[in-house]
Design a protein around this motif. Structure first.
Motif, short mmCIF file in Angstrom:
data_model
loop_
_atom_site.label_atom_id
_atom_site.label_comp_id
_atom_site.label_asym_id
_atom_site.label_seq_id
_atom_site.Cartn_x
_atom_site.Cartn_y
_atom_site.Cartn_z
N LEU A 79 0.83 -1.21 0.00
CA LEU A 79 0.00 0.00 0.00
C LEU A 79 0.86 1.26 0.00
CD1 LEU A 79 -2.76 1.33 0.14
CD2 LEU A 79 -2.67 1.11 2.64
N ALA A 80 1.94 1.25 0.75
CA ALA A 80 2.84 2.40 0.79
C ALA A 80 3.47 2.63 -0.57
CB ALA A 80 3.91 2.20 1.86
N VAL A 81 3.89 1.54 -1.22
CA VAL A 81 4.48 1.65 -2.57
C VAL A 81 3.48 2.25 -3.54
CG1 VAL A 81 5.47 0.38 -4.50
CG2 VAL A 81 6.07 -0.26 -2.15
N GLN A 82 2.23 1.77 -3.47
CA GLN A 82 1.20 2.27 -4.37
C GLN A 82 0.92 3.76 -4.15
OE1 GLN A 82 -2.07 -0.36 -3.56
NE2 GLN A 82 -1.23 -2.04 -4.81
N GLN A 83 0.90 4.17 -2.89
CA GLN A 83 0.64 5.58 -2.58
C GLN A 83 1.75 6.48 -3.12
OE1 GLN A 83 -2.01 7.02 -1.22
NE2 GLN A 83 -3.12 5.12 -1.00
N PHE A 84 3.01 6.07 -2.92
CA PHE A 84 4.13 6.87 -3.43
C PHE A 84 4.15 6.88 -4.96
CE2 PHE A 84 5.68 6.74 0.88
CZ PHE A 84 6.45 7.90 1.00
N SER A 85 3.79 5.74 -5.58
CA SER A 85 3.73 5.68 -7.05
C SER A 85 2.65 6.59 -7.59
CB SER A 85 3.47 4.24 -7.50
OG SER A 85 4.52 3.39 -7.11
N ALA A 86 1.49 6.61 -6.92
CA ALA A 86 0.40 7.48 -7.36
C ALA A 86 0.78 8.95 -7.26
CB ALA A 86 -0.85 7.20 -6.53
N GLN A 87 1.48 9.31 -6.18
CA GLN A 87 1.92 10.69 -6.02
C GLN A 87 2.90 11.08 -7.12
OE1 GLN A 87 4.74 11.88 -2.87
NE2 GLN A 87 3.15 13.27 -2.12
N LEU A 88 3.81 10.16 -7.47
CA LEU A 88 4.77 10.42 -8.54
C LEU A 88 4.06 10.61 -9.88
CD1 LEU A 88 7.72 10.60 -9.50
CD2 LEU A 88 7.68 8.10 -9.78
N LEU A 89 3.06 9.76 -10.16
CA LEU A 89 2.31 9.88 -11.41
C LEU A 89 1.55 11.20 -11.48
CD1 LEU A 89 0.92 6.23 -11.67
CD2 LEU A 89 2.70 7.28 -13.10
N ASN A 90 0.99 11.62 -10.35
CA ASN A 90 0.27 12.90 -10.31
C ASN A 90 1.22 14.06 -10.63
OD1 ASN A 90 -2.20 14.55 -9.47
ND2 ASN A 90 -0.63 15.34 -8.08
N SER A 91 2.44 14.02 -10.12
CA SER A 91 3.41 15.07 -10.40
C SER A 91 3.83 15.05 -11.86
CB SER A 91 4.63 14.92 -9.49
OG SER A 91 4.27 15.07 -8.13
N GLU A 92 3.92 13.86 -12.45
CA GLU A 92 4.26 13.76 -13.88
C GLU A 92 3.16 14.37 -14.74
OE1 GLU A 92 5.00 9.63 -14.45
OE2 GLU A 92 7.09 9.74 -13.79
N VAL A 93 1.90 14.14 -14.34
CA VAL A 93 0.78 14.78 -15.06
C VAL A 93 0.87 16.29 -14.93
CG1 VAL A 93 -1.72 15.08 -15.08
CG2 VAL A 93 -0.75 12.80 -14.86
N LEU A 94 1.18 16.78 -13.74
CA LEU A 94 1.31 18.21 -13.51
C LEU A 94 2.43 18.80 -14.36
CD1 LEU A 94 0.16 20.52 -11.82
CD2 LEU A 94 1.85 19.99 -10.06
N GLU A 112 2.13 10.56 6.36
CA GLU A 112 2.60 11.87 6.80
C GLU A 112 3.71 12.38 5.90
OE1 GLU A 112 1.92 11.96 11.59
OE2 GLU A 112 3.42 10.55 10.84
N VAL A 113 4.55 11.47 5.40
CA VAL A 113 5.60 11.86 4.45
C VAL A 113 4.97 12.35 3.15
CG1 VAL A 113 7.60 11.09 3.13
CG2 VAL A 113 7.24 10.25 5.47
N LEU A 114 3.97 11.61 2.66
CA LEU A 114 3.28 11.99 1.42
C LEU A 114 2.61 13.35 1.56
CD1 LEU A 114 1.61 8.58 0.44
CD2 LEU A 114 3.48 9.72 -0.75
N ILE A 115 1.94 13.54 2.68
CA ILE A 115 1.23 14.81 2.90
C ILE A 115 2.23 15.96 2.97
CG2 ILE A 115 -0.15 16.11 4.57
CD1 ILE A 115 -1.54 13.44 5.26
N ALA A 116 3.35 15.75 3.65
CA ALA A 116 4.36 16.80 3.77
C ALA A 116 4.92 17.17 2.40
CB ALA A 116 5.48 16.34 4.70
N GLN A 117 5.18 16.17 1.55
CA GLN A 117 5.70 16.45 0.21
C GLN A 117 4.68 17.20 -0.64
OE1 GLN A 117 6.88 12.62 -1.30
NE2 GLN A 117 8.89 12.68 -0.31
N GLN A 118 3.42 16.76 -0.56
CA GLN A 118 2.38 17.39 -1.36
C GLN A 118 2.16 18.83 -0.91
OE1 GLN A 118 1.09 15.91 -4.01
NE2 GLN A 118 -0.06 17.78 -4.51
N ASN A 119 2.15 19.05 0.39
CA ASN A 119 1.95 20.41 0.91
C ASN A 119 3.10 21.33 0.53
OD1 ASN A 119 -0.48 19.71 2.06
ND2 ASN A 119 0.38 19.36 4.11
N ALA A 120 4.31 20.81 0.56
CA ALA A 120 5.48 21.62 0.18
C ALA A 120 5.42 22.00 -1.29
CB ALA A 120 6.76 20.85 0.49
#
Length: 478
Positions: A230-245, A440-448
């Motif tokens: 689940l952690a891997v999937q969450q980090f992968s999804a965040q990376l894909l979202n940034s690539e779309v951005l 919490e790591v994901l949220i911190a990265q996204q907020n930054a």
């Protein structure tokens, strides 16, 4: 005696137009309620204004100055505005020509045959046109000479039409200056938007690299049992979202470049720029002056003023259309039935002179409709003038307030961005020591990331505000 003549002529004029309008209805002295302009803008700083500064000095980035200079030379909307000036100039020449007599060369010929049992036919049958030769049955008529006509501008209709054309010409000149002012501001706005997008792209790509590193760490931790799928999937999804951005930002960069190239009157091509200029402080102090200076500095307000002048003269010309027209026509030349006698002066010399006074009677409704239209146009121009002044004041007031708030927002956003950037590092350290979750790591990265992008946007908005207030105050066309 002179007084009696004046009373008589005025009475005749009233009788001519009273059938449809009455003497008292052709009122050309129009007015609308006026709104007093405020003495100062909010938070005044003296009567000095940046509106008089040439745009080449107001904008300090040489690459931006070069782009604006190209736009002023090649922009298609500006070229259209310049052609409107030429059309208005031709209208002035046409109105000037209407005041002068019209003189032309008249060359004509024809043939006539009168019936014998008519006054002309019977007279011609017994009349000698030359010694020993009676008037021929088929009588030719040849004329060569000058023909002139002149409408005497007794009531000032033509003079008022000329004055209206001059005012329209001056309004078109101010209209072209307004196009230049908007063009300069639009190029500067899109250029700063492009700089902001370049910096946003850098931030997104930096974030992508960090997210890629974080994903690799999570994958390694999964292999050692310290993280789950689940952690891997969450980090992968965040990376894909940034690539779309990233792709969205690249598209916005392309579109912004193309908008600038369109303003420059050319097809899409790369634009030279220095993205670090975005973070340079605006060196010039923003001085708004006083509201009354807008009447002098803003081309759209001056154009609206000339439109009022033109409408006043149009209304006077429409009123003069009710009065009789006085026309003088004249001809002078040579006339004969045979070309060999055409230039035998003075026998073939011909001339005529006639004056006519024509008063409108039947088409009074059409003249009245024309007068009412001109009256409505003048009132419209007056209201539009007040609207333009009000709009100019509101634009300046909004931009002054916007600039002050953006300066405060920028300081707050800088603090927020620095704090959230520290939170990213803190969350990583806590995650390594199992005192924070991967969420919490994901949220911190996204907020930054979001805070950094918002900081860029606030800096961009502040720079755009300095451009907009320069335009609102009437700068950019000099």
């Amino acid at each position: 005696m002179k007084l009696k003549c004046r009373i008589f002529s005025r009475t005749v004029l009233c009788l001519v137009i009273s059938a449809a309008t009455g003497c008292g209805t052709l009122n050309t002295d129009l007015s609308v309620p006026e709104k007093e302009i405020p003495k100062t803008f909010p938070n005044p700083k003296g009567d000095a204004t940046i509106a008089g500064i040439d745009w080449r000095q107001y904008f300090t980035d040489p690459l931006l100055v070069e782009l604006i200079d190209t736009a002023v030379r090649n922009n298609l909307d500006l070229q259209i505005a310049l052609q409107r000036i030429e059309m208005s100039r031709s209208s002035v020449k046409l109105a000037n020509g209407a005041l002068l007599p019209k003189v032309g060369l008249n060359v004509g010929g024809g043939v006539r045959k009168f019936g014998l049992y008519t006054m002309d036919g019977a007279g011609n049958a017994s009349t000698y046109i030359t010694p020993g030769q009676i008037v021929p049955e088929n009588l030719t008529d040849i004329f060569l000479g000058l023909q002139a006509s002149w409408e005497v501008d007794v009531w000032g209709k033509l003079r008022n039409q000329r004055k209206a054309a001059i005012s329209q010409y001056l309004a078109s000149v101010e209209g072209s200056r307004f196009v230049i002012s908007n063009l300069v501001a639009d190029v500067a706005i899109h250029y700063n938007e492009l700089l902001a997008l370049d910096n946003e792209l850098d931030i997104i790509r930096q974030t992508l690299r960090k997210q890629q590193e974080a994903l690799e760490v999570i994958k390694l931790q999964k292999e050692t049992g310290r993280a789950n799928e689940l952690a891997v999937q969450q980090f992968s999804a965040q990376l894909l979202n940034s690539e779309v951005l990233e792709k969205q930002t690249l598209q916005r960069i392309t579109e912004t470049e193309n908008r600038i190239n369109f303003l420059l009157g050319r097809y899409p091509q790369p634009l030279p720029r220095n993205k670090d200029v975005l973070f340079q402080a605006v060196s010039r102090q923003i001085l708004a002056g006083i509201p009354s200076q807008l009447l002098e500095n803003r081309p759209d307000i001056r154009a609206a003023e000339f439109e009022i002048e033109a409408s006043k003269f149009d209304l006077k010309a429409a009123k003069a259309a009710f009065y009789p027209n006085f026309n003088i026509t004249a001809t002078l030349g040579f006339q004969a039935f045979n070309p060999e006698f055409l230039f035998q002066s003075p026998a073939s010399l011909a001339y005529s002179l006639m004056g006519t006074l024509v008063a409108p009677l039947i088409n009074m409704n059409a003249l009245k409709a024309q007068f009412n239209t001109a009256k409505a146009n003048q009132l419209t121009a007056m209201y539009n003038y007040q609207k333009t002044i009000l709009n100019g004041y509101v634009e300046v007031a909004n931009q002054l307030s916007n600039l002050r708030n953006l300066q405060r927002m920028q300081e707050l956003k800088k603090q927020q961005s620095e704090t959230l950037q520290k939170s990213v590092d803190t969350s990583k350290e806590l995650y390594r020591s199992a005192r924070a979750t991967y969420l919490e790591v994901l949220i911190a990265q996204q907020n930054a990331l979001q805070a950094n992008l918002e900081l860029i946007d606030v800096i961009k908005q502040e720079r755009l505000s300095t451009v907009n207030i320069y335009r609102a105050l009437g700068g950019g066309w000099r």
